[in-house]
Scaffold this active site. Structure first.
Site, PDB file in Angstrom:
ATOM      1  N   CYS A  92     -43.519 -67.101   0.371  1.00 48.06           N
ATOM      2  CA  CYS A  92     -43.023 -65.716   0.303  1.00 48.06           C
ATOM      3  C   CYS A  92     -41.997 -65.412   1.389  1.00 48.06           C
ATOM      4  O   CYS A  92     -41.176 -64.510   1.231  1.00 48.06           O
ATOM      5  CB  CYS A  92     -44.182 -64.730   0.392  1.00 48.06           C
ATOM      6  SG  CYS A  92     -45.361 -64.987  -0.936  1.00 48.06           S
ATOM      7  N   HIS A  98     -41.008 -57.934   1.035  1.00 47.67           N
ATOM      8  CA  HIS A  98     -41.439 -58.869   0.004  1.00 47.67           C
ATOM      9  C   HIS A  98     -42.417 -58.155  -0.926  1.00 47.67           C
ATOM     10  O   HIS A  98     -43.239 -57.347  -0.478  1.00 47.67           O
ATOM     11  CB  HIS A  98     -42.086 -60.085   0.669  1.00 47.67           C
ATOM     12  CG  HIS A  98     -42.891 -60.898  -0.274  1.00 47.67           C
ATOM     13  ND1 HIS A  98     -42.346 -61.454  -1.408  1.00 47.67           N
ATOM     14  CD2 HIS A  98     -44.208 -61.246  -0.272  1.00 47.67           C
ATOM     15  CE1 HIS A  98     -43.292 -62.103  -2.055  1.00 47.67           C
ATOM     16  NE2 HIS A  98     -44.426 -61.995  -1.391  1.00 47.67           N
ATOM     17  N   ASN A 145     -45.311 -60.739  -8.208  1.00 46.09           N
ATOM     18  CA  ASN A 145     -44.877 -61.405  -6.978  1.00 46.09           C
ATOM     19  C   ASN A 145     -44.084 -62.658  -7.375  1.00 46.09           C
ATOM     20  O   ASN A 145     -44.651 -63.610  -7.904  1.00 46.09           O
ATOM     21  CB  ASN A 145     -46.122 -61.776  -6.146  1.00 46.09           C
ATOM     22  CG  ASN A 145     -45.774 -62.468  -4.841  1.00 46.09           C
ATOM     23  OD1 ASN A 145     -44.641 -62.885  -4.625  1.00 46.09           O
ATOM     24  ND2 ASN A 145     -46.766 -62.610  -3.980  1.00 46.09           N
TER      25      ASN A 145
END
Ligand code: COA
Length: 338
Positions: A118, A265, A295
């Site tokens: 991430c 993020h 995500n």
């Protein structure tokens, strides 16, 4: 390679590519025990994109890269460095960046992958910025691209992780700012590997012989699929995000009140809401699009950035902070005067 010392870099163009195929929470409820209500309440996700025909991360990355080049008004011949951030490379090796260079039809320029999940896009951005400022490149293509859908356990066994991730790619072209008042002010990178097991994909693994076994695929808690201690990750994320955002602002004598746009993020809407609350920043300044993409790990920040530019939230002169937290644990921020 330019050889010229460059004071400051700037993002010259952005692009994205996401699959057309939308998978809603109700679609997932058909293949596993879950519900739209559970997913929306815990994560804020309504839908995500999954590829239909199998392809690798570089295929989406390629589309995003072409869009970013067009937005920058540059051709591939102007690029002298490629960084590809991904946790889902097309193949184990060689690097997706090398595969992307072939798709783009370039040869001989350096191309490398960044495997930092991430935080991968910000790690790649920081590396490109440093190389450009050191005179090792002039224009870098920095891509975040992921295909999660082929690697998820989309059964009830894997539901905690399976509902979260989506496919997508985003890309930026980084180059000399040309204006000392504008551009990337600084990047701040951190890692704490002692938490690796809290969010990881263990197999295929070089430390095991064979690297992947039938049990890795078929056990109760199979190592061939991503595994996560959700609550643990959540707790660390809501601490590290504010920390690394404050760190970036403090490095320039700035505070949260100076910040015009925060692009975190997209791991979980609740995490981002907690972070906004901890920072005491107006929700309107925080860019969130996890409801539509889930995500997408290394792709989430460039996708959100691209949307925030398109809808006029990120404009010249604004103070913009990008921030990430993820597996490793790793976390990072990048502060721009746009
Ligand atoms: N649908 C329905 N139930 C689910 C589910 C799903 N998709 N996934 C897990 N559950 C179940 C669990 O099996 C567990 O059941 P049990 O209580 O019978 O054991 C229960 O839901 C857990 O619920 P709860 O305690 O309310 O979950 P939570 O508040 O911890 O939320 C996460 C779970 C994963 C959403 C949350 O921990 C999270 O978002 N963590 C961070 C994840 C993240 O950001 N990852 C990426 C980091 S970059």
């Amino acid at each position: 390679m330019s050889g010229e010392r460059i004071e400051r870099t700037r993002i010259l163009g952005v692009g994205t590519a996401t699959p057309d195929h939308v998978v809603t929470n109700d679609d997932l409820s058909v293949v596993m025990e879950t519900s739209d209500e559970w997913i929306q309440q815990r994560t804020g996700i309504r839908e995500r994109r999954h590829i239909e025909a199998d392809c690798g991360a570089t295929e989406l990355g390629h589309r995003a890269a072409l869009e970013a080049l067009a937005a920058a008004g540059l051709g591939i011949e102007d690029i002298d460095l490629i960084l590809f951030a991904t946790l889902s490379p097309d193949i184990d090796w060689p690097a997706s960046a090398a595969l992307l260079s072939a798709r783009l039809g370039v040869s001989r320029i350096p191309a490398l992958d960044v495997r930092n999940q991430c935080s991968g896009f910000l790690y790649a951005l920081a590396s490109a910025d440093a190389l450009i400022r050191a005179g090792r490149a002039r224009h870098a293509l920095v891509v975040g691209g992921e295909i999660h859908s082929t690697g998820l356990d989309l059964t009830t066994r894997g539901r905690e992780v399976g509902v979260i991730f989506g496919d997508g790619a985003g890309a930026v072209v980084l180059g000399p700012s040309g204006d000392p008042g504008r551009g990337l002010l600084s990047c701040h990178l951190h890692a704490q590997g002692k938490y690796a097991e809290k969010l990881w994909l263990e197999a295929a693994a070089s430390r095991k012989r064979p690297r992947i076994s039938r049990a890795d695929l078929e056990g109760d808690d199979p190592a061939a699929f991503p595994r996560m201690s959700g609550r643990y990750v959540f707790k660390h994320a809501v601490t590290r995000f504010p920390e690394v955002i404050h760190e970036a602002l403090a490095a320039h004598g700035l505070g949260v009140a100076d910040l015009d746009v925060l692009i975190p993020h997209q791991a979980n809407l609740r995490i981002n809401q907690f972070v906004a609350q901890a920072l005491e920043i107006d929700d309107a300044k925080v860019v969130n699009n996890i409801d539509r993409y889930g995500n997408t790990t290394a792709a989430s920040i460039p996708i959100a950035l691209c949307e925030a530019i398109a809808d006029g939230r990120v404009t010249e002169g604004r103070l913009v902070c990008l921030a990430a937290f993820g597996a490793g644990f790793t976390w990072a921020s990048a502060l721009f005067r746009w």
